[in-house]
Design an enzyme around this catalytic site. Structure first.
Site, PDB file in Angstrom:
ATOM      1  N   ARG A 118      33.275  25.041  -5.172  1.00  0.00           N
ATOM      2  CA  ARG A 118      33.539  24.476  -3.848  1.00  0.00           C
ATOM      3  C   ARG A 118      34.110  25.514  -2.881  1.00  0.00           C
ATOM      4  NH1 ARG A 118      34.420  18.797  -3.966  1.00  0.00           N
ATOM      5  NH2 ARG A 118      35.976  18.985  -2.352  1.00  0.00           N
ATOM      6  N   TRP A 170      42.150  25.668  -0.687  1.00  0.00           N
ATOM      7  CA  TRP A 170      41.487  26.425   0.370  1.00  0.00           C
ATOM      8  C   TRP A 170      42.439  26.348   1.558  1.00  0.00           C
ATOM      9  CZ3 TRP A 170      39.346  25.386   5.265  1.00  0.00           C
ATOM     10  CH2 TRP A 170      38.421  26.317   5.729  1.00  0.00           C
ATOM     11  N   ASN A 176      44.543  17.051  -1.282  1.00  0.00           N
ATOM     12  CA  ASN A 176      43.379  17.459  -0.482  1.00  0.00           C
ATOM     13  C   ASN A 176      43.487  16.766   0.864  1.00  0.00           C
ATOM     14  OD1 ASN A 176      42.342  18.712  -2.716  1.00  0.00           O
ATOM     15  ND2 ASN A 176      40.535  17.406  -2.907  1.00  0.00           N
ATOM     16  N   GLY A 177      42.939  17.396   1.912  1.00  0.00           N
ATOM     17  CA  GLY A 177      42.942  16.745   3.226  1.00  0.00           C
ATOM     18  C   GLY A 177      44.053  17.309   4.090  1.00  0.00           C
ATOM     19  N   GLU A 191      19.400  29.154  11.714  1.00  0.00           N
ATOM     20  CA  GLU A 191      19.747  29.015  10.304  1.00  0.00           C
ATOM     21  C   GLU A 191      19.745  30.390   9.616  1.00  0.00           C
ATOM     22  OE1 GLU A 191      21.100  27.152   8.367  1.00  0.00           O
ATOM     23  OE2 GLU A 191      20.413  27.685   6.374  1.00  0.00           O
ATOM     24  N   GLU A 229      27.304  34.443   7.031  1.00  0.00           N
ATOM     25  CA  GLU A 229      28.259  33.921   6.062  1.00  0.00           C
ATOM     26  C   GLU A 229      28.353  34.752   4.793  1.00  0.00           C
ATOM     27  OE1 GLU A 229      27.465  29.961   4.400  1.00  0.00           O
ATOM     28  OE2 GLU A 229      25.437  30.144   5.148  1.00  0.00           O
ATOM     29  N   HIS A 243      17.996  36.127  30.328  1.00  0.00           N
ATOM     30  CA  HIS A 243      19.004  35.492  31.199  1.00  0.00           C
ATOM     31  C   HIS A 243      20.410  35.989  30.896  1.00  0.00           C
ATOM     32  CE1 HIS A 243      15.994  32.920  32.955  1.00  0.00           C
ATOM     33  NE2 HIS A 243      15.550  32.636  31.737  1.00  0.00           N
ATOM     34  N   LYS A 293      32.247  25.027  -0.297  1.00  0.00           N
ATOM     35  CA  LYS A 293      30.980  24.316  -0.478  1.00  0.00           C
ATOM     36  C   LYS A 293      31.030  22.930   0.155  1.00  0.00           C
ATOM     37  CE  LYS A 293      26.800  24.075  -1.984  1.00  0.00           C
ATOM     38  NZ  LYS A 293      25.852  24.776  -1.092  1.00  0.00           N
TER      39      LYS A 293
HETATM   40  C1  F6R Z   1      25.813  27.202   5.213  1.00  0.00           C
HETATM   41  C2  F6R Z   1      26.412  26.009   4.701  1.00  0.00           C
HETATM   42  C3  F6R Z   1      27.228  25.154   5.602  1.00  0.00           C
HETATM   43  C4  F6R Z   1      26.949  23.678   5.307  1.00  0.00           C
HETATM   44  C5  F6R Z   1      27.911  22.794   6.116  1.00  0.00           C
HETATM   45  C6  F6R Z   1      27.612  21.321   5.913  1.00  0.00           C
HETATM   46  O1  F6R Z   1      25.085  27.873   4.227  1.00  0.00           O
HETATM   47  O2  F6R Z   1      26.283  25.709   3.537  1.00  0.00           O
HETATM   48  O3  F6R Z   1      27.000  25.453   6.945  1.00  0.00           O
HETATM   49  O4  F6R Z   1      25.631  23.393   5.626  1.00  0.00           O
HETATM   50  O5  F6R Z   1      29.225  23.046   5.731  1.00  0.00           O
HETATM   51  O6  F6R Z   1      27.676  20.986   4.574  1.00  0.00           O
HETATM   52  P1  F6R Z   1      26.981  19.679   4.015  1.00  0.00           P
HETATM   53  O7  F6R Z   1      25.517  19.844   4.115  1.00  0.00           O
HETATM   54  O8  F6R Z   1      27.456  19.578   2.596  1.00  0.00           O
HETATM   55  O9  F6R Z   1      27.483  18.560   4.872  1.00  0.00           O
END
Ligand code: F6R
Length: 611
Positions: free
Chosen positions: A29, A76, A102-103, A483, A490, A506, A606
């Site tokens: 994660r 985190w 968490n949170g 993307e 990242e 522009h 994650k």
């Molecule tokens: C980039 C990435 C993030 C997720 C974002 C949303 O590679 O993995 O930008 O796409 O944090 O995550 P989900 O899809 O789990 O809501």
């Protein structure tokens, strides 16, 4: 992002080993410190380390730690820097309890201030320590549940917690408000586990209880007692769910990211097989009913999932002639969007746990819209909260950087658009044989891209030392380039800015010189010649260009020799998939050349469970 794990054995045993296993399962994660606590001979013992779980493991092995019950956490950092003091568990001043969390507690500063006025001393900068200190302050007369209720009532925000207290040496207490927390009982051993992530529970035959709405659980050997947020005992049935284990093997690949890039021919064919019956040429989506009256569609998500939504939004509008827009969930939720009961809000999320996406989904529901989740994790919060849910079936994605989930999102959403065409518009999509032919050829086309990995790697090595990049494309290639730029940023920590190619003139073109290369996405036939003109403007200003181009567009070699040639007979609808796969490989090899930690990039997680 932060992860909670807890363990209470049915028969007395050392809880440390299970807690460490749980933490290892939570590692994917993303986190930056880890810790655990337990009770031994009526005393709280706790251990914390900055960095990887292996650092914590070394510490507990060195000290030969044995604990009767255990709570464990991967943190985190949000409130307070990356230090051992800020790692969880957090204790109260007298070390009577230990708590993991968490949170985010939104009003933690006020509570901290009040407690400091009462003489409490804090050792960390975290909002978690505020809960520990407040709980210790509220605790009286061995009545733990009432004190926990009083504590939780004072907290604002969404959170999940687990804690132990020296007066209850055989119990773990847990609670969750708008944050996932699962209690799992092993059917064979009666051992009980707590986790904020179902992936950490996939090792055994489990019965599960999901805590919601401030519910509290008291867990001791083989016994789970549940309370509502007011502290009244409630009953909840176990859900018997078979959890699929998150693959922990890289199957010979150096990184999960590379494995997951190479999974895509299979993950795409799974999407197609599951939704499309090639005998009848019909799209079958059993999960969705009652969509006949839909008059407008909003796609919401964050990061990569938002890009998938943005990409398909114009395809939906063109295909269905229904007003469709895509929005970043964290922005959408602070607007006052016009939603009606004939609005369909599609929340896209690989993890199904992204806090902003869930908050946006709840807003949409509160305004009466129909909600549909597109997620890759069954039994996630998105699965439970959306009216309808479509499983992406991309298979577990372990690398923090999303790859195969993105291409499965696009393929699933395209099939869903066709399904709506069938159901809302009454169009017999089976007649569109070319569409289905291309759909079925996608896996092969992606395999063709993967076969070019050595060429892509050589370009990656050539460009790896630049510190700034432009990524450009037009029409569907613009979200594709967004993307692709995100992938590069990242995992290699390079500044990459995506622009619609037509926008460069522009303003941003002022930056172009030989130090800023442009990665150009030419997979859109409709805008090919216009994008080419934009590239000539870059070339005239000495900008280097790496082009991803259809094979037939040989004219591109008049401005650059750096070309990744891709399939040319694919309709624009589908091009994002092979172009994205090529860009994933490019980002991967650049990050590798720069020696970065690819699967767990710094500062990222994650599942982003904070807002
Ligand atoms: C980039 C990435 C993030 C997720 C974002 C949303 O590679 O993995 O930008 O796409 O944090 O995550 P989900 O899809 O789990 O809501």
């Amino acid at each position: 992002m932060c992860g909670i794990f807890g363990y209470v054995a049915h028969k007395k045993t050392n809880a440390v080993e299970e807690c460490l296993k749980g933490l290892q399962a939570l590692e994917y994660r993303g986190y930056d410190s880890a810790g655990l606590a337990g009770i031994k001979q009526g005393k709280i013992h706790f251990y914390k380390r900055v960095g990887k779980v292996r650092n914590l493991k070394e510490l507990v092995f060195e000290e030969e730690v044995a604990l009767e019950i255990g709570i464990a956490h991967t943190r985190w950092a949000t409130h307070g820097g990356l230090t051992e003091q800020n790692a969880h568990p957090q204790l109260d001043s007298s070390h009577s309890l230990a708590l993991i969390h968490n949170g985010i507690i939104e009003n933690y500063q006020e509570i901290r201030f009040n407690l400091m006025n009462l003489g409490k001393e804090f050792v960390s900068e975290t909002d978690t320590e505020v809960i520990s200190q407040l709980l210790a302050y509220e605790y009286t007369d061995f009545a733990f549940i009432p004190s926990l209720v009083r504590t939780l009532e004072q907290l604002e925000g969404s959170f999940a917690i687990a804690c132990i207290h020296k007066d209850f040496p055989d119990a773990i207490f847990a609670s969750a408000r708008d944050c996932p927390l699962i209690i799992a009982k092993c059917k064979k051993t009666d051992d009980i586990f707590i986790s904020s992530d179902a992936n950490a529970l996939s090792r055994q035959d489990m019965e599960l209880i999901f805590l919601h709405d401030g519910e509290i659980a008291q867990i001791s050997a083989g016994i789970i007692t549940l309370y509502d947020k007011k502290g009244l005992i409630i009953q909840k049935a176990f859900e018997s769910i078979s959890l699929c284990s998150k693959s922990s093997s890289k199957e010979g690949f150096e990184h999960f990211m590379l494995k997951e890039i190479f999974d895509q021919p299979l993950s795409l064919s799974q999407v197609i097989k599951n939704r499309f019956d090639s005998h009848t040429a019909k799209v079958q989506i059993h999960e969705c009913k009652d969509l006949g009256q839909i008059e407008h569609i909003r796609l919401i998500g964050c990061g990569t999932s938002y890009h998938a939504g943005l990409l398909v939004s114009s395809i939906f509008e063109e295909m269905l002639q229904i007003e469709t827009s895509a929005e970043i969930a964290s922005e959408f939720r602070y607007k006052d969007p016009i939603l009606r009961k004939n609005s369909l809000v599609i929340a896209i999320s690989q993890s199904g746990e992204t806090a902003d996406t869930l908050a946006a989904l709840r807003l949409a529901k509160s305004k009466g819209a129909k909600t549909l989740g597109f997620g890759n994790v069954m039994h996630s919060s998105l699965f439970r909260e959306a009216d309808l849910f479509i499983d992406l079936k991309a298979g577990p994605e372990v690398s923090v950087c999303s790859t195969k989930a993105f291409t499965s999102q696009i393929a699933s959403l395209l099939l869903f658009a066709l399904y709506l065409k069938q159901t809302i518009k009454g169009v017999d999509v089976a007649l569109d044989t070319t569409f289905f032919h291309h759909l079925e050829s996608l896996s092969g086309i992606v395999t063709d891209v993967l076969q070019q990995k050595d060429l892509i790697r050589s370009f990656a090595e050539k460009y790896a030392d630049y510190e700034n990049f432009f990524f450009i494309g037009r029409n569907l290639m613009y979200p594709t380039s967004m993307e692709a730029a995100l992938k590069l940023k990242e995992i290699s920590y390079i500044n990459a800015t995506a622009y619609p190619a037509g926008e460069l003139k522009h303003g941003p073109i002022a930056l172009i010189d030989e130090t800023i290369p442009t990665i150009a996405f030419l997979g859109n036939e409709k805008t090919l010649s216009k994008t080419f003109s934009n590239l000539t403007e870059i070339q005239a200003r000495k900008g280097k260009i790496l082009a991803l181009s259809p094979r037939h567009f040989t004219k591109i070699t008049t401005i650059t020799n750096d070309v990744i040639w891709l399939q040319n007979d694919l309709p624009d609808f589908f091009s994002a998939i092979p172009y994205s796969v090529a860009a994933q490989l490019l980002a991967y090899y650049i990050a590798k050349k720069r020696g970065k930690e690819i699967d767990q990039p710094r500062n990222l997680a994650k599942a982003v469970t904070v807002e």
